[in-house]
Write an enzyme that holds these catalytic residues in place. Structure first.
Site, short mmCIF file in Angstrom:
data_model
loop_
_atom_site.label_atom_id
_atom_site.label_comp_id
_atom_site.label_asym_id
_atom_site.label_seq_id
_atom_site.Cartn_x
_atom_site.Cartn_y
_atom_site.Cartn_z
N HIS A 1 -4.82 36.02 169.64
CA HIS A 1 -4.12 35.68 170.89
C HIS A 1 -3.94 34.16 171.06
CE1 HIS A 1 -8.27 35.29 172.73
NE2 HIS A 1 -7.66 34.32 173.38
N ASP B 1 -8.28 41.16 167.05
CA ASP B 1 -7.95 39.87 167.65
C ASP B 1 -8.44 38.71 166.80
OD1 ASP B 1 -6.82 38.06 169.37
OD2 ASP B 1 -8.38 38.18 170.89
N SER C 1 -11.46 30.14 173.07
CA SER C 1 -11.00 31.24 172.21
C SER C 1 -10.92 30.78 170.75
CB SER C 1 -9.62 31.71 172.65
OG SER C 1 -9.67 32.39 173.86
#
Length: 531
Positions: free
Chosen positions: A163, A193, A272
């Site tokens: 992402h 992911d 992230s």
């Protein structure tokens, strides 16, 4: 070993004089793209230097070969922490050089509204097909997002979250020492992911791949990343839970494989893709998500993809360009109190088999209502435990399954087979991504210059069926299975209904020559139209 990494006894046992706590409201990581040195006075027989000098060297292949973390890379160091005052500086010094800052830029583009808007459809029924509440297209300005990544190999492969880089037109990576690189996207795995990038350099700092399986609840961990663009930020916490399944709350249900490490180390937007490390500076996870309030502030629950899954996915993307998944061929659910009572189980643990697929390698070995309790001597308490083990397995692996069937325990051995390849199609605004290739519509000027009435631009090409077939970046795809390719929407429809080999027609703009190539799509494609 560098002097900076050496610790004497006085340093290790120094006491904390005071800790200032800064509370920062944060956006949800899911929305954002944007050892202790456990060596105390009582530990007189070991020290960080003697322990880490015995860690395996991850880079064992020749320079020209693909460098990856192999099975022997997992550390055998015990993660248990003696009940003494910790010093986190050692792990922080080891981890920060290998964590990078990632900047993603999306170019300005024309965005098409979906054609299945219910209100549009309602009014078109009355006023005709030309009526629309919203404009058919609108211009989306250029955007920038930020995240983190971890250098995986010394020759420049980097692991991050899917992402973070999804929809990127340009990716820039900045190291802890401020060196900056243009990165290429090697491959992605939206189901977990994860994504792998590549920068061109050698002798880069990496982290030893630690064992996420040996982590225990209560173990200390550090989260290293770039929250809010604050580079090289380190926060501490403990492992709060393992094999955590967040259900459909994650990414609107896109994540098909979930077995997270839960931690209370503070992570926020920008973390992230960053590292979760143990007390020896070993990579045990990739920080991926948080639970957030409606104000998008951190609520004390962070989640990381375990290193066991990271290793499997990263190595496959580097070697094959796609993840080589295996097929167990069963539908499962967690054991409930009602099921346990019905089946006569002593504990409410294990995984219940709802059905077995006919083409499963286990079709003759597993049965409906079997309860799987162990795989390869690892306890299976819930579905996410089984999910992680299967996701980490390779085609040809043999696993021992211990199960409970009709009041008796039984052990069977299964050789896992490769899951059939599925062609994945993703249309994002004005780009079509399929099998490692990125296609864009071409403008009128380009068509006139090349004297073409139709065709789509091959914007980028990576590992996949198209690259294997011989498609080249910068060329124009003009036909698919002898049919003209008008635009990326039509190409997506053609690929979606294709099963088997087709003939592609391509024009090289540099000399105007036409090239014809064959590509085999195998199984039917799955179509994800993301607006």
């Amino acid at each position: 070993m560098c002097k900076d990494n050496q610790f004497n006894k006085e340093t290790v046992v120094k006491k904390a004089l005071g800790v200032a706590t800064v509370s920062i409201l944060a956006l949800s990581l899911g929305l954002g793209k944007q050892k202790i040195n456990p060596f105390s006075e009582s530990t007189t027989s070991t020290n960080p230097e003697t322990l880490l000098v015995n860690h395996p060297n991850l880079v064992t292949k020749k320079e020209e070969e693909v460098v990856s973390q192999d099975n022997e890379s997992f550390s055998t160091v015990n993660n248990h922490v003696p009940p003494n005052l910790p010093d986190f500086t050692y792990a922080a010094k080891i981890a920060t050089p290998a964590v990078v800052h990632i900047k993603v830029r999306q170019d300005a583009k024309i965005v098409r509204h979906p054609l299945n808007n219910p209100l549009d459809q309602l009014f078109r029924d009355f006023f005709g097909d030309s009526f629309r509440i919203n404009p058919k297209e609108y211009e989306q300005p250029a955007q920038e997002f930020f995240g983190s990544g971890v250098i995986y190999t010394t020759d420049g492969y980097i692991v991050t979250n899917n992402h973070v880089v999804e929809g990127a037109d340009h990716i820039e990576v900045t190291l802890n020492d401020n060196r900056s690189y243009v990165a290429k996207l090697v491959g992605t795995d939206p189901a977990i992911d994860l994504a792998v990038l590549k920068i061109e350099d050698k002798n880069l700092p990496i982290l030893v791949l630690g064992s996420s399986e040996k982590l225990e609840i209560g173990d200390w961990v550090l989260a290293v990343g770039n929250p809010f663009n604050l580079t090289s930020t380190v926060t501490k916490g403990i492992v709060s839970a393992k094999s955590r399944d967040l259900g459909r709350s994650m990414e609107n249900g896109k994540l098909k494989i979930q077995s997270f490490i839960q931690t209370d180390a503070v992570i926020n937007q920008g973390n992230s893709g960053g590292a979760l490390v143990n007390l020896y500076g070993e990579l045990v996870g990739i920080n991926t998500a948080i639970y957030a309030s409606r104000s998008a502030s951190f609520m004390g629950y962070g989640f990381a993809i375990p290193s066991s899954l990271v290793k499997k996915v990263a190595n496959d993307l580097i070697q094959y360009g796609v993840v080589q998944r295996v097929l167990l061929g069963v539908t499962i659910q967690d054991i409930t109190a009602e099921l346990a009572k019905k089946l006569g189980l002593k504990q409410v643990l294990g995984v219940y088999i709802n059905s077995v697929q006919d083409d499963s390698p286990c079709a003759k070995l597993l049965q409906k209502e079997d309860v799987i309790t162990q795989i390869n001597n690892r306890k299976i308490n819930k579905a996410s435990d089984l999910q992680e083990i299967i996701a980490c397995s390779k085609p040809g692996d043999k696993i021992a399954i211990q199960l409970y069937r009709k009041g008796k325990e039984k052990t069977i051995e299964v050789i896992l087979e490769k899951k059939p390849d599925e062609v994945r199609i993703v249309q994002e605004n004005n780009a079509l991504r399929v099998e490692g290739a990125v296609f864009h519509d071409i403008d009128i000027k380009t068509r006139e210059k090349l004297k073409l009435t139709h065709g789509v631009l091959i914007k980028d090409i990576m590992k996949g069926k198209f690259q294997t077939a011989g498609l080249k970046k910068g060329c124009i795809l003009i036909s698919f299975d002898k049919q003209p390719v008008k635009n990326i929407v039509e190409l997506a429809k053609m690929i979606q209904i294709t099963n088997g080999p087709v003939l592609l027609g391509m024009v090289d703009p540099s000399n105007g020559s036409k090239i014809y190539l064959a590509v085999d799509f195998g199984t039917r494609a799955s179509y994800e139209h993301e607006w």
